[in-house]
Design an enzyme around this catalytic site. Sequence first.
Site, mmCIF file in Angstrom:
data_model
loop_
_atom_site.group_PDB
_atom_site.id
_atom_site.type_symbol
_atom_site.label_atom_id
_atom_site.label_comp_id
_atom_site.label_asym_id
_atom_site.label_seq_id
_atom_site.Cartn_x
_atom_site.Cartn_y
_atom_site.Cartn_z
ATOM 1 N N GLY A 13 -35.266 -67.251 -23.486
ATOM 2 C CA GLY A 13 -36.696 -67.115 -23.765
ATOM 3 C C GLY A 13 -36.917 -66.220 -24.974
ATOM 4 N NE ARG A 42 -34.977 -71.501 -21.562
ATOM 5 C CZ ARG A 42 -35.246 -70.266 -21.198
ATOM 6 N NH1 ARG A 42 -34.282 -69.438 -20.854
ATOM 7 N NH2 ARG A 42 -36.476 -69.822 -21.183
ATOM 8 C CG ASP A 57 -29.718 -63.094 -16.763
ATOM 9 O OD1 ASP A 57 -30.612 -63.669 -17.406
ATOM 10 O OD2 ASP A 57 -29.520 -63.293 -15.555
ATOM 11 C CB THR A 66 -35.332 -60.899 -21.733
ATOM 12 O OG1 THR A 66 -36.150 -61.413 -20.673
ATOM 13 C CG2 THR A 66 -34.597 -59.689 -21.205
ATOM 14 C CG ASP A 73 -38.532 -61.740 -17.486
ATOM 15 O OD1 ASP A 73 -39.767 -61.805 -17.588
ATOM 16 O OD2 ASP A 73 -37.793 -62.741 -17.379
ATOM 17 C CG ASP A 130 -34.543 -59.676 -16.064
ATOM 18 O OD1 ASP A 130 -34.370 -59.534 -17.287
ATOM 19 O OD2 ASP A 130 -34.518 -60.780 -15.500
ATOM 20 N NE ARG A 145 -37.463 -67.854 -14.018
ATOM 21 C CZ ARG A 145 -37.441 -68.140 -15.304
ATOM 22 N NH1 ARG A 145 -38.405 -68.842 -15.820
ATOM 23 N NH2 ARG A 145 -36.462 -67.748 -16.086
HETATM 24 P P1 ATP Z 1 -34.467 -65.119 -20.437
HETATM 25 O O1 ATP Z 1 -34.116 -63.945 -19.567
HETATM 26 O O2 ATP Z 1 -35.561 -64.815 -21.372
HETATM 27 O O3 ATP Z 1 -34.643 -66.409 -19.669
HETATM 28 P P2 ATP Z 1 -31.731 -65.878 -20.933
HETATM 29 O O4 ATP Z 1 -30.768 -65.508 -21.995
HETATM 30 O O5 ATP Z 1 -31.403 -65.402 -19.542
HETATM 31 O O6 ATP Z 1 -33.164 -65.382 -21.391
HETATM 32 P P3 ATP Z 1 -31.093 -68.611 -20.156
HETATM 33 O O7 ATP Z 1 -31.857 -69.865 -20.370
HETATM 34 O O8 ATP Z 1 -30.744 -68.227 -18.765
HETATM 35 O O9 ATP Z 1 -31.922 -67.467 -20.916
HETATM 36 O O10 ATP Z 1 -29.713 -68.711 -20.980
HETATM 37 C C1 ATP Z 1 -29.691 -69.100 -22.346
HETATM 38 C C2 ATP Z 1 -28.547 -70.054 -22.569
HETATM 39 O O11 ATP Z 1 -27.303 -69.375 -22.287
HETATM 40 C C3 ATP Z 1 -28.507 -71.292 -21.682
HETATM 41 O O12 ATP Z 1 -29.339 -72.338 -22.158
HETATM 42 C C4 ATP Z 1 -27.040 -71.671 -21.729
HETATM 43 O O13 ATP Z 1 -26.751 -72.413 -22.898
HETATM 44 C C5 ATP Z 1 -26.346 -70.318 -21.815
HETATM 45 N N1 ATP Z 1 -25.872 -69.922 -20.483
HETATM 46 C C6 ATP Z 1 -26.596 -69.428 -19.460
HETATM 47 N N2 ATP Z 1 -25.834 -69.208 -18.362
HETATM 48 C C7 ATP Z 1 -24.583 -69.611 -18.702
HETATM 49 C C8 ATP Z 1 -23.326 -69.640 -18.014
HETATM 50 N N3 ATP Z 1 -23.215 -69.236 -16.748
HETATM 51 N N4 ATP Z 1 -22.253 -70.093 -18.694
HETATM 52 C C9 ATP Z 1 -22.341 -70.508 -19.978
HETATM 53 N N5 ATP Z 1 -23.499 -70.495 -20.682
HETATM 54 C C10 ATP Z 1 -24.600 -70.049 -20.061
#
Ligand code: ATP
Length: 327
Positions: free
Chosen positions: A14, A75, A106, A129, A131, A133, A175
């Site tokens: 995000g 994503r 994360d 992020t 959040d 978190d 969330r």
């Molecule tokens: P936000 O907290 O704002 O949602 P985020 O970094 O947690 O940000 P995610 O959509 O969970 O956002 O993760 C971003 C991208 O990281 C995913 O689209 C995916 O490509 C990669 N990713 C997430 N989890 C994994 C995983 N377990 N293994 C490999 N790649 C991952």
Amino acid sequence: MQDIQHLGVYTSGGDAPGMNACLRAVVRAGLDNDLEVTGIRRGYEGMIDGDLVELDRRSVSNIMQSGGTVLKSARSEKFRTEEGRAKAAEQLRKNGIDALVAIGGDGTFRGASKLHQEHEFPVIGAPGTIDNDLFGTDATIGYDTALNTAIENIDRIRDTADAHNRLFLVEVMGRDAGFIALNCGIGGGAELILIPETITEMEMVKKRILSHMSAQRRSTIVVVAEGDELGGARGIEQALRDDSDFGDIDLRSTILGHTQRGGAPSASDRVLASRLGVGCVESLLDGHSDVMVGVVNGETKLTPLRNVYNRRKSIDYDLLKLTQILS
Ligand code: ATP
């Protein structure tokens, strides 16, 4: 010590206000250390596709004050597979990139950590992020701005709620975590704050609202995090509408949604993002990898990425108690 000459930097997950300020800091710190710096567009999706842009000092001028991310975010399902990550590593090597700065949440760090483990790629994370978190930093990039946007909106809602003696259910982002809800609820003078970290019982919610409305005969604002188990603002609204005790109460719900993501980053987010961006480059050059740079109690701190995504950052329960005194 890892021999780094060419940095890759990307924003992922995000978007959050302040990501651009962090990117600017990474680029300028990289150039200051005579590194080449390449931006990877659209997060892991662009890494796999080789969607790259060379960055110089001027390419990051005038982006500090803008929300969103000039590198775009995405994503990527492909990156969740070993095959996808192998393709990404191949693209990076083909283009001479020998270390990565990941700006994201994360999920982004889980992906970065796998790239490090499977392909021995030096990676470092900056927490971006709204959040807040993430374990290992007191605040994430974007959180302060999102919080202020939420409070500003609550102030506006308070005006109209007051004019009509209305009950407003205001849903804010979060969330899995209630940082935004808890803090904007306190800052916005909410009568009740509902967050995912605590068990929310409908009977308690009804009792508190009725008692406040009958005693004060004024507006009531309930702030609810989207991940609260009663189904966010809409879920609570439905339950109240189904209850005859609430028949005479003028009730509305508002979901602030993506307004909380956009807008110019606050001063505090700009400073944090700049500090973390420079911290990422310096830490990589010092030989650190598979870690996130955070700020804890005013000090820059490195935390292994696996701890960032495996451990849960706790909300401040003393703050939660405050609402009962203040409302
Ligand atoms: P936000 O907290 O704002 O949602 P985020 O970094 O947690 O940000 P995610 O959509 O969970 O956002 O993760 C971003 C991208 O990281 C995913 O689209 C995916 O490509 C990669 N990713 C997430 N989890 C994994 C995983 N377990 N293994 C490999 N790649 C991952």
